[in-house]
Write an enzyme that holds these catalytic residues in place. Structure first.
Site, PDB file in Angstrom:
ATOM      1  N   GLY A 362       0.925  -1.052   0.155  1.00 12.13           N
ATOM      2  CA  GLY A 362      -0.336  -0.194   0.191  1.00 12.13           C
ATOM      3  C   GLY A 362       0.995   1.030   0.271  1.00 12.13           C
ATOM      4  O   GLY A 362       1.984   1.143   0.244  1.00 12.13           O
ATOM      5  N   LYS A 368       0.517   0.253   7.218  1.00 13.31           N
ATOM      6  CA  LYS A 368       1.709  -1.027   7.472  1.00 13.31           C
ATOM      7  C   LYS A 368       2.312  -1.835   8.756  1.00 13.31           C
ATOM      8  O   LYS A 368       2.143  -2.994   9.269  1.00 13.31           O
ATOM      9  CB  LYS A 368       2.431  -1.622   5.520  1.00 13.31           C
ATOM     10  CG  LYS A 368       1.033  -0.775   5.085  1.00 13.31           C
ATOM     11  CD  LYS A 368       2.539  -1.206   3.800  1.00 13.31           C
ATOM     12  CE  LYS A 368       3.603  -0.414   3.693  1.00 13.31           C
ATOM     13  NZ  LYS A 368       2.841   1.276   3.557  1.00 13.31           N
ATOM     14  N   SER A 685      -3.613   3.497 -18.032  1.00 11.29           N
ATOM     15  CA  SER A 685      -4.700   3.663 -18.375  1.00 11.29           C
ATOM     16  C   SER A 685      -4.983   5.332 -18.670  1.00 11.29           C
ATOM     17  O   SER A 685      -6.419   5.653 -18.441  1.00 11.29           O
ATOM     18  CB  SER A 685      -5.065   3.305 -16.474  1.00 11.29           C
ATOM     19  OG  SER A 685      -3.918   4.127 -16.126  1.00 11.29           O
ATOM     20  N   LYS A 728      -8.281   5.184  -7.628  1.00 16.86           N
ATOM     21  CA  LYS A 728      -8.288   6.181  -8.231  1.00 16.86           C
ATOM     22  C   LYS A 728      -9.488   6.741  -7.597  1.00 16.86           C
ATOM     23  O   LYS A 728      -9.707   8.209  -8.351  1.00 16.86           O
ATOM     24  CB  LYS A 728      -8.308   5.334 -10.519  1.00 16.86           C
ATOM     25  CG  LYS A 728      -6.977   5.147 -10.285  1.00 16.86           C
ATOM     26  CD  LYS A 728      -6.821   4.757 -11.809  1.00 16.86           C
ATOM     27  CE  LYS A 728      -5.569   4.501 -13.051  1.00 16.86           C
ATOM     28  NZ  LYS A 728      -6.174   3.074 -13.783  1.00 16.86           N
TER      29      LYS A 728
END
Length: 782
Positions: A362, A368, A685, A728
């Site tokens: 991440g 984390k 993308s 996103k």
């Protein structure tokens, strides 16, 4: 005990006084001494004054339940003749009896002061001593008895001579039965046997069993004697060696060596570690302390002694408590926490479970590392963290061989030594940032460490002794998976941690960050208060990130300024409102600029995924006179450049359908730019955003300022799925956008997202670029 030669059989009376004996069987012709007490005095006096005959009968074993009555006597005993009576210094008497014949007692004719009973002599059934089998059994019994005498120091050698001179088989069996060290009840059974052949077989079996026991005892004794002699020999040789060393001027075993040996004895080592340590300490004892290798061996032994070979923390796993601890330490992350609790639940049911290795992937600042700390707290284990970022030397994992100067074990073994247990939660941070060069590939060395099927015998180059890592709970972290080798990814279970929404950041800051920073800066909650409105402005206008690391730094800045006011003597509490943010944090850093930047055709808003989470990006297209040249700027990677070429080709091939002049490219140059030019960008993308930007430029249709889009395009105009959807969408929410265009094949990823993340966003799923153009651009030309 002795046995006398047979005399002319005396004539026994029909009744005999009965002498009960304990734990003793008197056989015919056997001469035995017996101590008699005061209770038998009258009986002995009467026998001595009369014909000197009495019956010796053994008492039966006492019953299990206690009873005041005297135990009963066996029915079969031996008639005996009193030979001698002696008065002992303590007024007790000892008598010498000679067995005469087997008898069976019948009716008692007198009970007091001693018992007198009618008796019956038992006639024996003689054996056929001419039978070969009987002869062989007799000879075997004699040989066995001779071996028993040799192995029994307490038995006289004359007993063998007596046995060889016994005139008949009945006397031989009685002699040997009386001499054997066997159970007293077995002897009683032999006394009751009147068939001589049957008695011979029973005595032979008992003699053979005793011989086997004596031979086993002799072997054990010989082994012990050999060990004792070897120990004495070693001791003598060591003393000689010390004397020789003393003569040569070499010191004996120093206190340091003695201390090392003692510490090795106390240490809980594995068998392999103990063998290696003993070998090395013997080398050290023979080595001159001034030798260069002396300190190397000494350091090696210190490592062996101090490693937790078998020492571990007491693990306790309470699933409900673990869930509570995770909820206390982390806000939201529902899917991640659920997977961790499932993992711990399986560990509770099957403690010896192998794997899996959890890998948290991440953006920075999403929690984390602190998740690993929470797992350690929930299981009662110690926590270790090492950073693998920038490591390029394989020896950092496996250690250096001892032939190198300054050699040390790898970071795995060092961490276990520092923590002192062999079952901690071991976090390998930044696993995606490991490098490789001429010194080896550290990620390849991690393949053994992170493989539950192999790490029970992990070999460090420094130790060269297998170390069991199977009890360690390994957790790895990283920002991306692209740079993690596939073989290493295959050994781990990837758990992705997306960024936080502004609402989640608000709760995290209020419940975790602000209280922690107040404590770190020595402030009380009454001395500083940040209003909810100000906190939301901090999140939206001063920190725009996926995690909360910068948000915490910003809150720390406010706390420092408040602490200064307290230190200067100000007593009034500091209250931070929206109007105070510029005073405490300076000018606003981020602005909702989507609407301001989309003011002319050729500009659209795209969505990108980065290591730091999702973010929006603007794709700008410009047209100028030229000769069909396509210029791409903004540090675009090869894949992104290919997406731009594909977008232009699609627009040219669909110019008529888009109401664009077919020859628009004949005398024009096209320039595509993605701002933030200092930041490298790559990936497919942005294809739909580039196609929309070119269409907006050429048609004069303005893009809608509330829409962002992502997706890969093909030359046929198909929109292909992309990754990082959740990140996103988070980026779109942070930028204040309410509509997101996504590929149809990403619909499932949206449905898997949390409800609060989807709230406020209108999702448009498309299959073709035509659908993107229709949804993203305004219908009228500007």
């Amino acid at each position: 005990m002795e046995i006398e030669a047979p005399l002319p059989e005396p004539t026994l009376p029909a009744e005999l006084p009965i002498l009960p004996v304990n734990e003793m069987v008197v056989f015919p012709y056997m001469v035995v001494p017996i101590a008699v007490g005061e209770e038998d005095s009258e009986l002995i006096n009467a026998v001595a004054a009369g014909d000197r005959f009495l019956g010796c009968i053994m008492r039966q074993p006492a019953p299990e339940q206690a009873s005041d009555s005297e135990p009963p006597l066996h029915e079969v005993g031996c008639a005996a003749q009193l030979h001698r009576m002696m008065q002992m210094p303590d007024d007790s008497r000892r008598i010498l009896l000679r067995g005469v014949t087997r008898i069976r007692i019948g009716e008692l004719t007198q009970v007091e002061p001693y018992r007198i009973a009618k008796i019956t002599e038992l006639a024996e059934t003689p054996a056929d001593e001419s039978d070969e089998e009987i002869q062989a059994l007799r000879q075997s019994l004699l040989n066995t008895f001779e071996e028993i005498i040799e192995l029994s120091p307490g038995m006289p050698e004359e007993a063998v001579i007596q046995a060889l001179n016994v005139p008949n088989l009945s006397m031989l069996t009685d002699l040997i039965a009386s001499a054997l060290d066997i159970d007293i009840q077995t002897k009683q059974q032999m006394l009751e046997m009147t068939d001589v052949a049957e008695r011979l077989a029973a005595v032979h079996k008992a003699a053979h069993e005793q011989l086997v026991r004596l031979q086993a005892a002799r072997r054990v004794s010989a082994d012990i004697q050999q060990e004792v002699e070897q120990t004495q020999r070693d001791y003598y040789l060591h003393r000689q060696l010390e004397a020789i060393r003393k003569e040569l001027g070499e010191a004996g075993e120093t206190d340091e060596i003695t201390e090392l040996r003692q510490r090795l004895e106390e240490a809980e080592l594995t068998e392999a570690a103990r063998e290696a340590a003993d070998r090395e300490v013997d080398r050290l004892a023979r080595m001159n302390p001034a030798a260069a290798e002396y300190s190397v061996v000494r350091t090696y032994l210190e490592w062996i002694i101090e490693l937790p070979w078998q020492a571990g923390s007491e693990e306790h796993i309470d699933v409900k408590e673990a869930q509570q601890i995770l909820d206390e330490d982390h806000y939201d992350l529902k899917d991640v926490k659920e997977r961790i609790v499932e993992y711990l639940a399986v560990r509770r049911i099957k403690p010896d479970m192998k794997g899996p290795i959890l890998c948290f992937i991440g953006p920075p600042g999403v929690g984390k590392t602190s998740l690993g700390q929470s797992i350690a707290r929930a299981t009662g284990r110690e926590f270790i963290r090492i950073s693998l970022g920038g490591i390029r030397d394989e020896a950092e994992i496996r250690g250096h061989r001892r032939t190198y100067v300054g050699a040390l074990p790898g970071r795995i073994i060092q961490g276990l030594r520092n923590i002192g247990t062999n079952n901690p939660v071991f976090m390998l941070d930044e696993i995606d940032k490991i490098g490789a060069d001429f010194r080896g590939d550290p990620s390849s060395a991690l393949l053994e460490v992170l493989d539950p099927e192999q790490n029970d015998s992990f070999s460090d180059h420094y130790l060269e002794i297998p170390f069991d890592l199977s009890r360690v709970m390994f957790i790895t972290t990283g920002n991306v998976t692209a740079t993690i080798p596939p073989a290493l990814q295959d050994r781990m279970e990837i758990i992705r941690l997306p960024g936080y929404t502004d609402e989640e950041k608000f709760h995290i800051a209020r419940n975790y960050l602000i209280p922690r920073q107040l404590e770190r800066h020595g402030l009380k909650a009454s001395q500083l208060r940040i209003t909810p409105g100000a906190l939301r402005h901090i999140i939206g206008d001063y920190t725009r990130e996926a995690g909360v690391r910068n948000l915490e730094r910003t809150i720390a800045t406010i706390c420092r300024k408040a602490a200064r006011r307290v230190a200067e003597g100000e007593t009034e509490a500091t209250k931070i409102k929206i109007a105070d943010l510029e005073e405490f944090l300076g000018h606003q850093k981020f602005f909702p600029d989507v609407a301001e930047r989309i003011t002319m055709p050729g500009v659209v808003t795209g969505l990108a995924w980065t290591e730091a989470g999702g973010q929006i990006l603007f794709v700008e297209a410009s047209r100028m006179p030229g000769d069909k040249k396509l210029t791409l700027t903004g540090q675009l990677g090869e894949v992104m450049q290919e997406s731009a070429q594909a977008a232009l080709s699609w627009v040219r091939s669909n110019a008529e359908a888009l109401d664009v002049a077919p020859d628009f490219y004949e005398h024009s140059d096209i320039h595509l730019h993605v701002p933030s030019g200092a930041t490298p960008k790559d990936g497919p993308s942005a294809g739909v955003a580039m196609a929309a930007a070119l269409t907006s430029l050429l048609t004069g249709r303005l893009a809608k300022d509330n829409i962002a889009m992502t997706g890969e395009i093909t030359l046929r105009g198909k929109v292909m799925p992309v990754g990082g959807i959740k990140e996103k969408v988070l980026a779109a929410k942070r930028a204040g956008l309410d509509t997101v265009i996504l590929p149809e094949q990403n619909r499932g990823a949206v449905q898997d997202m949390e409800e609060d993340l989807r709230a406020g966003i209108n999702f448009i799923f498309v299959d073709t670029v035509d659908e993107v153009i229709a949804a993203a651009l305004k219908p009228d030309r500007s």
